[in-house]
Design a protein around this motif. Structure first.
Motif, mmCIF file in Angstrom:
data_model
loop_
_atom_site.group_PDB
_atom_site.id
_atom_site.type_symbol
_atom_site.label_atom_id
_atom_site.label_comp_id
_atom_site.label_asym_id
_atom_site.label_seq_id
_atom_site.Cartn_x
_atom_site.Cartn_y
_atom_site.Cartn_z
ATOM 1 N N SER B 73 -4.699 -17.391 -12.416
ATOM 2 C CA SER B 73 -5.645 -16.399 -11.910
ATOM 3 C C SER B 73 -4.865 -15.264 -11.255
ATOM 4 C CB SER B 73 -6.616 -17.035 -10.918
ATOM 5 O OG SER B 73 -5.924 -17.445 -9.747
ATOM 6 N N SER B 74 -5.564 -14.177 -10.993
ATOM 7 C CA SER B 74 -4.850 -13.003 -10.499
ATOM 8 C C SER B 74 -5.704 -12.233 -9.497
ATOM 9 C CB SER B 74 -4.491 -12.096 -11.678
ATOM 10 O OG SER B 74 -3.843 -10.905 -11.251
ATOM 11 N N GLU B 75 -5.044 -11.496 -8.651
ATOM 12 C CA GLU B 75 -5.682 -10.579 -7.716
ATOM 13 C C GLU B 75 -5.118 -9.181 -7.896
ATOM 14 O OE1 GLU B 75 -6.617 -13.405 -3.797
ATOM 15 O OE2 GLU B 75 -5.022 -11.900 -3.749
ATOM 16 N N LEU B 76 -6.001 -8.195 -7.772
ATOM 17 C CA LEU B 76 -5.592 -6.801 -7.715
ATOM 18 C C LEU B 76 -5.943 -6.301 -6.325
ATOM 19 C CD1 LEU B 76 -4.623 -4.159 -9.174
ATOM 20 C CD2 LEU B 76 -7.049 -3.720 -9.639
ATOM 21 N N ASN B 77 -4.970 -5.718 -5.650
ATOM 22 C CA ASN B 77 -5.178 -5.166 -4.320
ATOM 23 C C ASN B 77 -5.008 -3.658 -4.353
ATOM 24 O OD1 ASN B 77 -5.291 -7.688 -2.478
ATOM 25 N ND2 ASN B 77 -3.511 -8.051 -3.768
ATOM 26 N N VAL B 78 -5.891 -2.977 -3.672
ATOM 27 C CA VAL B 78 -5.775 -1.532 -3.545
ATOM 28 C C VAL B 78 -5.908 -1.185 -2.064
ATOM 29 C CG1 VAL B 78 -6.573 0.728 -4.318
ATOM 30 C CG2 VAL B 78 -6.903 -1.275 -5.787
ATOM 31 N N ASN B 79 -4.906 -0.499 -1.533
ATOM 32 C CA ASN B 79 -4.899 -0.095 -0.126
ATOM 33 C C ASN B 79 -5.276 1.371 0.021
ATOM 34 O OD1 ASN B 79 -3.983 -2.627 0.789
ATOM 35 N ND2 ASN B 79 -1.870 -2.075 0.290
ATOM 36 N N ALA B 80 -5.675 1.737 1.252
ATOM 37 C CA ALA B 80 -5.950 3.144 1.581
ATOM 38 C C ALA B 80 -6.820 3.788 0.511
ATOM 39 C CB ALA B 80 -4.639 3.899 1.755
ATOM 40 N N LEU B 81 -7.969 3.211 0.304
ATOM 41 C CA LEU B 81 -8.859 3.641 -0.782
ATOM 42 C C LEU B 81 -9.209 5.125 -0.693
ATOM 43 C CD1 LEU B 81 -11.188 0.522 -0.881
ATOM 44 C CD2 LEU B 81 -9.715 1.310 -2.753
ATOM 45 N N LEU B 82 -9.222 5.741 -1.862
ATOM 46 C CA LEU B 82 -9.615 7.144 -2.005
ATOM 47 C C LEU B 82 -10.899 7.225 -2.824
ATOM 48 C CD1 LEU B 82 -6.112 8.615 -2.970
ATOM 49 C CD2 LEU B 82 -7.152 8.546 -0.700
ATOM 50 N N LEU B 83 -11.595 8.341 -2.689
ATOM 51 C CA LEU B 83 -12.820 8.521 -3.475
ATOM 52 C C LEU B 83 -12.537 8.363 -4.968
ATOM 53 C CD1 LEU B 83 -14.510 11.565 -1.670
ATOM 54 C CD2 LEU B 83 -15.112 9.140 -1.484
ATOM 55 N N GLY B 84 -11.388 8.825 -5.393
ATOM 56 C CA GLY B 84 -11.015 8.767 -6.804
ATOM 57 C C GLY B 84 -10.743 7.367 -7.326
ATOM 58 N N ASP B 85 -10.727 6.392 -6.430
ATOM 59 C CA ASP B 85 -10.536 5.006 -6.875
ATOM 60 C C ASP B 85 -11.833 4.384 -7.362
ATOM 61 O OD1 ASP B 85 -8.203 4.400 -4.139
ATOM 62 O OD2 ASP B 85 -7.824 5.114 -6.193
ATOM 63 N N SER B 86 -12.933 5.099 -7.205
ATOM 64 C CA SER B 86 -14.213 4.611 -7.703
ATOM 65 C C SER B 86 -14.133 4.468 -9.219
ATOM 66 C CB SER B 86 -15.337 5.586 -7.339
ATOM 67 O OG SER B 86 -15.529 5.646 -5.941
ATOM 68 N N ALA B 87 -14.371 3.266 -9.691
ATOM 69 C CA ALA B 87 -14.220 2.997 -11.123
ATOM 70 C C ALA B 87 -14.639 1.564 -11.415
ATOM 71 C CB ALA B 87 -12.759 3.203 -11.560
#
Lengths: 113, 114
Positions: B73-87
């Protein structure tokens, strides 16, 4: 990486007609190609693939044609049904290079009953 | 057999927050890849993992990271979210890391940044 593009963003057909969705690729090293179907709210679903040592491959109601000379492939859907309405993506890969498949924008297929 | 499963299906975050998305591959598949799909575009490759090792990375900033666990299994982490990360974030699995085989996708996590 190289880009993969689709010629037509939207294709409208009548139920029962045959559909042809086209795709151009630019990476001459690409040797593996995949077609995916994506319905609204779903992830891409594998339809059919073809390797560069072939120029035609048939599945159930679908046929993929590959023309390496002009870097073009197409997906033909026979007797198109309303359930075929979706966005179709092609992707290309260089199996001898880095594993980064490149997708185009997609073609929206609309089937009218 | 179950397909690729992703959780959560939808998520709303605000700018500056971080997010963790999860993916379980098809049983027997050892390779997991992550993609970002913006509305109206095709999926863009983010990462590929095989046997817990990173095998490929797309053109994404270091705010994006991932890992794969012993059960594949896997995890994706995204820090310091920006509006452009909406997807829509898609996970795909395949049996090996060979590039000449199709990947099978989950239905994704819809991430909205406010």
């Amino acid at each position: 990486g190289e880009s993969v593009g689709l010629h037509l963003p939207t294709l409208s057909v009548q139920e029962g007609d045959n559909s042809i969705i086209n795709c151009a690729y630019s990476n001459s090293a690409s040797d593996y190609f995949i077609w995916y179907k994506q319905e609204s709210g779903k992830g891409p679903q594998f339809i059919i693939d073809i390797r560069s040592n072939m120029d035609k491959r048939q599945g159930q109601r679908v046929t993929v044609l590959l023309n390496k000379t002009v870097k073009h492939l197409s997906l033909q859907i026979a007797a198109t049904q309303p359930g075929d309405s979706a966005v179709y993506f092609c992707a290309d890969l260089d199996s001898g290079g880095s594993y980064i498949p490149t997708f185009g924008r997609g073609t929206s297929l609309i089937v009218h009953p | 057999d179950a397909g690729v499963t992703q959780s959560p299906t939808h998520l709303i975050k605000t700018r500056g927050q971080h997010v963790t998305l999860r993916c379980s591959p098809i049983s027997g598949h050892k390779s997991v890849s992550w993609y970002q799909q913006v509305l109206g575009q095709g999926p863009q490759f983010i990462f590929q993992y095989y046997e817990k090792e990173e095998r490929g990375r797309g053109n994404f900033p270091d705010r994006f990271s991932a890992r794969q666990f012993p059960n594949y299994s896997s995890e994706l982490n995204v820090n310091a979210l920006l509006l452009g990360d909406s997807a829509l974030y898609l996970c795909a699995s395949s049996r090996t890391d060979y590039s000449n085989q199709p990947q099978h996708f989950g239905d994704g996590t819809r991430l909205s940044i406010l």
